[in-house]
Design a protein around this motif. Structure first.
Motif, PDB file in Angstrom:
ATOM      1  N   PRO A  61      44.388  38.475  28.526  1.00  0.00           N
ATOM      2  CA  PRO A  61      45.510  38.187  27.619  1.00  0.00           C
ATOM      3  C   PRO A  61      46.858  38.488  28.287  1.00  0.00           C
ATOM      4  O   PRO A  61      46.947  39.298  29.214  1.00  0.00           O
ATOM      5  CB  PRO A  61      45.255  39.122  26.438  1.00  0.00           C
ATOM      6  N   LYS A  62      47.884  37.816  27.784  1.00  0.00           N
ATOM      7  CA  LYS A  62      49.207  37.953  28.386  1.00  0.00           C
ATOM      8  C   LYS A  62      49.714  39.387  28.323  1.00  0.00           C
ATOM      9  O   LYS A  62      50.316  39.894  29.287  1.00  0.00           O
ATOM     10  CB  LYS A  62      50.184  37.015  27.674  1.00  0.00           C
ATOM     11  N   GLU A  63      49.448  40.077  27.210  1.00  0.00           N
ATOM     12  CA  GLU A  63      49.947  41.456  27.078  1.00  0.00           C
ATOM     13  C   GLU A  63      49.200  42.431  27.982  1.00  0.00           C
ATOM     14  O   GLU A  63      49.664  43.546  28.188  1.00  0.00           O
ATOM     15  CB  GLU A  63      49.865  41.919  25.625  1.00  0.00           C
ATOM     16  N   GLN A  64      48.030  42.019  28.514  1.00  0.00           N
ATOM     17  CA  GLN A  64      47.268  42.873  29.410  1.00  0.00           C
ATOM     18  C   GLN A  64      47.394  42.460  30.878  1.00  0.00           C
ATOM     19  O   GLN A  64      46.817  43.096  31.749  1.00  0.00           O
ATOM     20  CB  GLN A  64      45.778  42.857  29.022  1.00  0.00           C
ATOM     21  N   HIS A  65      48.157  41.412  31.109  1.00  0.00           N
ATOM     22  CA  HIS A  65      48.281  40.892  32.473  1.00  0.00           C
ATOM     23  C   HIS A  65      49.172  41.817  33.308  1.00  0.00           C
ATOM     24  O   HIS A  65      50.254  42.208  32.884  1.00  0.00           O
ATOM     25  CB  HIS A  65      48.858  39.479  32.459  1.00  0.00           C
ATOM     26  N   LEU A  66      48.697  42.107  34.542  1.00  0.00           N
ATOM     27  CA  LEU A  66      49.420  43.056  35.395  1.00  0.00           C
ATOM     28  C   LEU A  66      49.917  42.406  36.677  1.00  0.00           C
ATOM     29  O   LEU A  66      51.039  42.665  37.115  1.00  0.00           O
ATOM     30  CB  LEU A  66      48.514  44.249  35.724  1.00  0.00           C
ATOM     31  N   TYR A  67      49.102  41.527  37.300  1.00  0.00           N
ATOM     32  CA  TYR A  67      49.507  40.877  38.548  1.00  0.00           C
ATOM     33  C   TYR A  67      48.743  39.562  38.676  1.00  0.00           C
ATOM     34  O   TYR A  67      47.791  39.287  37.932  1.00  0.00           O
ATOM     35  CB  TYR A  67      49.240  41.784  39.752  1.00  0.00           C
ATOM     36  N   ALA A  68      49.115  38.771  39.645  1.00  0.00           N
ATOM     37  CA  ALA A  68      48.515  37.460  39.850  1.00  0.00           C
ATOM     38  C   ALA A  68      47.073  37.594  40.348  1.00  0.00           C
ATOM     39  O   ALA A  68      46.742  38.529  41.088  1.00  0.00           O
ATOM     40  CB  ALA A  68      49.338  36.650  40.861  1.00  0.00           C
ATOM     41  N   ASN A  69      46.225  36.656  39.899  1.00  0.00           N
ATOM     42  CA  ASN A  69      44.808  36.625  40.289  1.00  0.00           C
ATOM     43  C   ASN A  69      44.073  37.912  39.917  1.00  0.00           C
ATOM     44  O   ASN A  69      43.107  38.307  40.568  1.00  0.00           O
ATOM     45  CB  ASN A  69      44.658  36.374  41.792  1.00  0.00           C
ATOM     46  N   GLN A  70      44.520  38.527  38.856  1.00  0.00           N
ATOM     47  CA  GLN A  70      43.922  39.796  38.452  1.00  0.00           C
ATOM     48  C   GLN A  70      42.467  39.626  38.052  1.00  0.00           C
ATOM     49  O   GLN A  70      41.612  40.452  38.403  1.00  0.00           O
ATOM     50  CB  GLN A  70      44.730  40.394  37.282  1.00  0.00           C
ATOM     51  N   ARG A  71      42.114  38.552  37.328  1.00  0.00           N
ATOM     52  CA  ARG A  71      40.758  38.339  36.839  1.00  0.00           C
ATOM     53  C   ARG A  71      39.759  38.198  37.980  1.00  0.00           C
ATOM     54  O   ARG A  71      38.642  38.699  37.909  1.00  0.00           O
ATOM     55  CB  ARG A  71      40.692  37.119  35.930  1.00  0.00           C
ATOM     56  N   TYR A  72      40.184  37.529  39.069  1.00  0.00           N
ATOM     57  CA  TYR A  72      39.267  37.300  40.186  1.00  0.00           C
ATOM     58  C   TYR A  72      39.055  38.600  40.992  1.00  0.00           C
ATOM     59  O   TYR A  72      37.933  38.888  41.430  1.00  0.00           O
ATOM     60  CB  TYR A  72      39.813  36.198  41.092  1.00  0.00           C
ATOM     61  N   ILE A  73      40.133  39.330  41.170  1.00  0.00           N
ATOM     62  CA  ILE A  73      40.009  40.602  41.908  1.00  0.00           C
ATOM     63  C   ILE A  73      39.134  41.581  41.130  1.00  0.00           C
ATOM     64  O   ILE A  73      38.260  42.251  41.697  1.00  0.00           O
ATOM     65  CB  ILE A  73      41.395  41.196  42.186  1.00  0.00           C
ATOM     66  N   GLN A  74      39.353  41.667  39.828  1.00  0.00           N
ATOM     67  CA  GLN A  74      38.541  42.574  39.019  1.00  0.00           C
ATOM     68  C   GLN A  74      37.079  42.156  39.011  1.00  0.00           C
ATOM     69  O   GLN A  74      36.183  42.997  39.065  1.00  0.00           O
ATOM     70  CB  GLN A  74      39.085  42.637  37.591  1.00  0.00           C
ATOM     71  N   ALA A  75      36.824  40.844  38.955  1.00  0.00           N
ATOM     72  CA  ALA A  75      35.438  40.359  38.980  1.00  0.00           C
ATOM     73  C   ALA A  75      34.774  40.732  40.305  1.00  0.00           C
ATOM     74  O   ALA A  75      33.597  41.130  40.340  1.00  0.00           O
ATOM     75  CB  ALA A  75      35.399  38.852  38.749  1.00  0.00           C
ATOM     76  N   ALA A  76      35.524  40.596  41.402  1.00  0.00           N
ATOM     77  CA  ALA A  76      34.971  40.931  42.714  1.00  0.00           C
ATOM     78  C   ALA A  76      34.659  42.427  42.799  1.00  0.00           C
ATOM     79  O   ALA A  76      33.612  42.828  43.337  1.00  0.00           O
ATOM     80  CB  ALA A  76      35.951  40.529  43.811  1.00  0.00           C
ATOM     81  N   LEU A  77      35.529  43.243  42.254  1.00  0.00           N
ATOM     82  CA  LEU A  77      35.278  44.690  42.275  1.00  0.00           C
ATOM     83  C   LEU A  77      34.046  45.059  41.458  1.00  0.00           C
ATOM     84  O   LEU A  77      33.262  45.925  41.858  1.00  0.00           O
ATOM     85  CB  LEU A  77      36.510  45.439  41.746  1.00  0.00           C
ATOM     86  N   VAL A  78      33.860  44.384  40.325  1.00  0.00           N
ATOM     87  CA  VAL A  78      32.676  44.663  39.507  1.00  0.00           C
ATOM     88  C   VAL A  78      31.411  44.261  40.255  1.00  0.00           C
ATOM     89  O   VAL A  78      30.410  44.996  40.266  1.00  0.00           O
ATOM     90  CB  VAL A  78      32.777  43.926  38.158  1.00  0.00           C
ATOM     91  N   VAL A  79      31.431  43.119  40.900  1.00  0.00           N
ATOM     92  CA  VAL A  79      30.264  42.666  41.659  1.00  0.00           C
ATOM     93  C   VAL A  79      29.936  43.641  42.785  1.00  0.00           C
ATOM     94  O   VAL A  79      28.777  44.014  42.999  1.00  0.00           O
ATOM     95  CB  VAL A  79      30.507  41.245  42.215  1.00  0.00           C
ATOM     96  N   ILE A  80      30.959  44.081  43.509  1.00  0.00           N
ATOM     97  CA  ILE A  80      30.731  45.021  44.612  1.00  0.00           C
ATOM     98  C   ILE A  80      30.163  46.334  44.081  1.00  0.00           C
ATOM     99  O   ILE A  80      29.234  46.910  44.661  1.00  0.00           O
ATOM    100  CB  ILE A  80      32.041  45.263  45.384  1.00  0.00           C
ATOM    101  N   ALA A  81      30.707  46.839  42.952  1.00  0.00           N
ATOM    102  CA  ALA A  81      30.206  48.086  42.381  1.00  0.00           C
ATOM    103  C   ALA A  81      28.764  47.946  41.927  1.00  0.00           C
ATOM    104  O   ALA A  81      27.944  48.855  42.120  1.00  0.00           O
ATOM    105  CB  ALA A  81      31.095  48.520  41.215  1.00  0.00           C
ATOM    106  N   VAL A  82      28.414  46.812  41.348  1.00  0.00           N
ATOM    107  CA  VAL A  82      27.034  46.592  40.899  1.00  0.00           C
ATOM    108  C   VAL A  82      26.096  46.500  42.085  1.00  0.00           C
ATOM    109  O   VAL A  82      24.973  47.030  42.058  1.00  0.00           O
ATOM    110  CB  VAL A  82      26.961  45.317  40.032  1.00  0.00           C
TER     111      VAL A  82
END
Length: 836
Positions: free
Chosen positions: A645-666
């Motif tokens: 959501p717009k109110e939770q947006h922090l930086y560009a391409n945030q969704r992809y970076i977070q998804a990659a971090l979750v995959v690496i952690a798993v």
């Protein structure tokens, strides 16, 4: 001894000097230990062990574990020392009874040689015999003295008794004549009453009177008078209130009964004449004998005093010497006799002190005049060596904190060196206040500056003070870092100070008022108007102390600071585990444990800290989005790769970076869980480096325990679950830094508002106001010390302890070792060695 050497795998006799390393590894890890064998001749053994006791560098092993304690070589010598200790305890009791001051002797004497020990034993035996003889003579003299005193009181009381007795006698004889004429004619009843005088314990008078009445069937009459002078028991010097008595009766049979009753109740009977002249003459003789006994008693007491005075000056030195001798023979009982008549000893010694041990053995042999030089060998073994960390006055307290959790395994990284800084730092974060921290710092500094004074008097203090004294450097460091954190929070007794000048301007026109309550809203934009644009030089701007939203801002600031500090310390703990793995050659653990754990931690908690810093640098009050970081971290898993959501947006391409971090952690989870068991199953040789480096020597001939693949999977699965869940729970645990800091600040503010502010606001009259202010200040000061410093300080200490033991040390610290406990006279005298 060649068979023994072959059994233990001796490498070479130690002759060369071992260089003492001063590398950083000595601070990080325990001292390198060597298992040593010592062969001594029996005539030099006492002197050699005495030198080793003064040095304190060898922890001896008991080579006679299966031998009964009463069947060992030096049982008779130990009994001799125990007899000497009994005599010294006797002298100590006599000195205490005499209330003689024992001078404090701070010079610790050396253990005596065998010739001096024989002289000391003879001296103690002679002094004990003389003292007991003097005590026996004094007791006999005192018994005679108090008996004469009692006789004197009996003679003084006789006049009153006999005056009353004449009246009783006349009445009794008249009654007897009227009642029994036949008996009077036969001469079976005496025409005069008999009597018995004596002294009895005053508390036994009622019992004496009742028993006498029943035994005589009312035919005996008792009269008594209290003695004003308090008499003493000659054996115990105990004060006993007594009374004189006289019993009137008739007949020899009743006389025998009265005597038996007196003996049974501990009464003392004395001869007393009925004639006044004879009593006066006897009293004069008693006074004369009392004067003579008084002079003899004074001479005896003076002689006893002089003898005990000579003992007082040396008793502390004798006690220490006897304890050292007993410890020497107790240690020598651990040695085994060889076929050649030598004594074989074995123990652990720090490698850096082998030269010192060798020199001490040679000194002992030389002083004993032995022609056989002692032999010192180093041997190889698979037994786990003890852990030995060299400490000083500053590091000793922190090392005790680590050892309370568990003694470091041999050559494991020692957390104490880092705890010296991290422990007081975390304490200061929770206890941050300039005033409270300064009081604690001054208290600790005083104990440090006066440590020599307190060290000389440690035995006279209570346990609570001793605990504080031993932790004096911890208290001082905690107070110092609390002052630092107080400057960081700009908090002194719940108030702020403007040291560097506030960056906010409160001179506002009336038009800027935003509410009818008179509250103003300050806007940091544009810089230079209400906000200068330059932040406060160090810590929190004092203007926040006046803000309505102060608590909201401080809470957010401290909460984020706690998470950052938690990640830094946990990451540092994982880095230390890497050093442990590399030192022990566990390469498999580096790739299968350290790397996935580090990646997993940074992908979750490291990313949260990244968002905290990113938000601080890029988001302000005018930004369109004000993301809640905790919600963003939760949505990273629940809304995987979803639209942010717009109110939770922090930086560009945030969704992809977070998804990659979750995959690496798993991916890291099965990596931690299955990689190590799989590699060990495929390559069995790798397994040897994954288990303990040292084993007990008793298990050398046993086959190495086989660990099945499933067993390793279960073990690794438990470790994986504990670490993955611990990443979240441990991070949450660091929020105690924020919680305790908030509680401390709010409690301090409440105490100021309810006590000190009330005293400052008094407006009665000019006489009452100062008195009320003084009372309020005293009350506020007492509560500040008792609650905010002592109780809150203890709470912060315990929470800092928890963060180090659980959140920090569990990342790398096993704590499965045992302490190096050398044979040392210093340890023995300080009570650190219970065996001796």
């Amino acid at each position: 001894s060649s068979g023994i050497n072959a059994e233990y795998g001796m490498t070479a006799r130690f002759t060369s000097c071992i260089p003492q390393s001063t590398s950083m590894s000595k601070l990080l890890r325990s001292e390198e230990m060597n298992l040593v064998q010592i062969f001594l001749s029996q005539e030099a053994s006492y002197n050699c062990i005495r030198e080793l006791g003064e040095l304190g560098a060898v922890q001896f092993s008991d080579l006679n574990e299966g031998v009964n304690a009463f069947s060992r070589n030096y049982v008779s010598e130990i009994r001799r020392t125990e007899e000497m200790e009994r005599r010294l305890r006797f002298f100590a009791a006599e000195i205490e009874k005499e209330k003689l001051p024992v001078p404090a002797d701070y010079n610790v004497p050396a253990a005596p040689n065998q010739k001096d020990l024989i002289d000391l034993e003879a001296t103690l035996e002679q002094l004990e015999g003389e003292t007991r003889q003097i005590n026996a003579n004094q007791e006999a003299l005192l018994r005679n003295f108090y008996e004469l005193k009692e006789l004197k009181h009996v003679l003084k009381s006789a006049s009153a008794f006999f005056q009353e007795g004449k009246t009783i006698q006349k009445e009794d004889l008249a009654a007897k004549r009227a009642a029994s004429r036949f008996d009077e004619e036969a001469g079976k009843v005496s025409r005069h009453l008999s009597f018995l005088c004596g002294v009895i314990n005053r508390s036994k008078i009622p019992v004496f009177e009742r028993v006498l009445w029943r035994a005589s069937r009312g035919k005996a009459l008792l009269r008594y008078l209290d003695i004003d002078e308090v008499l003493k028991d000659p054996a115990t010097e105990e004060e006993i209130p007594k009374s004189t008595f006289i019993v009137y009766f008739q007949g020899e049979q009743l006389k025998m009964r009265v005597k038996k009753i007196c003996e049974g109740l501990g009464a003392t009977t004395y001869p007393c004449k009925e004639d006044w002249e004879e009593r006066r003459h006897t009293e004069e003789e008693v006074d004369k004998r009392l004067g003579e006994l008084t002079n003899i008693l004074n001479e005896t007491k003076n002689h006893r005093f002089r003898m005990l005075t000579t003992v007082v000056s040396s008793i502390n030195s004798w006690i220490i010497q006897v304890r050292k001798v007993k410890a020497i023979y107790y240690t020598m009982n651990k040695f085994k006799k060889t076929e050649t008549g030598l004594l074989h000893a074995e123990g652990w010694c720090p490698k850096c002190q082998l030269n010192d041990v060798d020199r001490a053995l040679k000194r002992g042999a030389t002083s004993a005049g032995s022609a056989t030089q002692p032999i010192l060998n180093t041997v190889t073994t698979k037994r786990t060596p003890p852990t030995y960390h060299q400490t000083n006055k500053l590091t000793r307290g922190y090392q005790a904190i680590i050892d309370a959790y568990g003694v470091a395994s041999y050559q494991e990284i020692n957390p104490a060196i880092f705890t010296i800084i991290t422990f007081p730092f975390l304490f200061g974060i929770m206890f941050g206040d300039i005033g409270h921290g300064f009081i604690m710092f001054v208290a600790g500094l005083y104990l440090c500056l006066k440590e020599n004074y307190f060290l000389k008097r440690l035995k006279s203090y209570e346990e609570i003070f001793l605990m504080m004294f031993h932790g004096r450097y911890i208290i001082m460091m905690n107070g110092l870092f609390a002052v630092y954190a107080g400057f960081l929070y700009n908090d002194i007794f719940a108030k702020s100070v403007d040291i560097f000048g506030s960056a906010w301007n409160a001179d506002l026109p009336e038009s800027t008022k935003v509410s009818a309550t008179g509250h103003y809203g300050l806007d940091p934009w544009p810089p230079g108007a209400q906000y200068s644009g330059d932040p406060y030089l160090f810590g929190v701007d004092p203007f926040w102390n006046l803000a309505e939203n102060k608590l909201t801002f401080i809470n957010s600031y401290k909460m984020k600071l706690a998470v950052i500090l938690g990640l830094v310390q946990m990451t540092f703990g994982l880095v230390l585990s890497l050093y442990n793995y590399r030192f022990k050659g566990k390469t498999l653990d580096v790739y299968c444990t350290f790397i996935p754990q580090m990646i997993f931690l940074q992908c979750i908690i490291g990313y949260l800290v990244f968002m905290i810093f990113f938000k601080w640098f890029t988001v302000d009050a005018r930004s369109d989005s004000q993301p809640a970081l905790l919600i963003a971290l939760i949505n990273m898993f629940l809304n995987f790769a979803g639209e942010i959501p717009k109110e939770q947006h922090l930086y560009a391409n945030q969704r992809y970076i977070q998804a990659a971090l979750v995959v690496i952690a798993v991916v890291c989870v099965p990596w931690m869980f299955g990689a190590k068991p799989l590699v060990e199953h495929l390559y069995p040789r790798v397994r040897q480096a994954s288990y303990q480096q040292f084993e007990n020597e008793e298990d050398e001939e046993e086959e190495e325990e086989e660990h099945g693949t499933m067993d390793m999977m279960v073990h690794q699965g438990i470790e994986t679950i504990e670490f993955t869940l611990g990443c979240i729970s441990n991070t949450a645990s660091y929020l105690r830094l924020w919680a305790l800091s908030l509680a401390h600040a709010e409690l301090s503010e409440v105490l100021w508002d309810m006590v000190m502010k009330a005293g400052l606001g008094l407006d009665i009259n000019k006489y009452v106001n100062p008195i009320g202010l003084v009372i309020a200040f005293a009350f506020w000061a007492c509560l500040t010390v008792a609650i905010l410093i002592v109780m809150e300080g203890l709470s912060a200490f315990l929470h800092a302890l928890r963060l180090h033991w659980v959140e920090f040390q569990k990342k790398f610290y096993l704590g499965e070792g045992y302490l190096f406990a050398p044979f040392s006279f210093t340890r023995m005298l300080n009570g650190e060695d219970d065996e001796q």
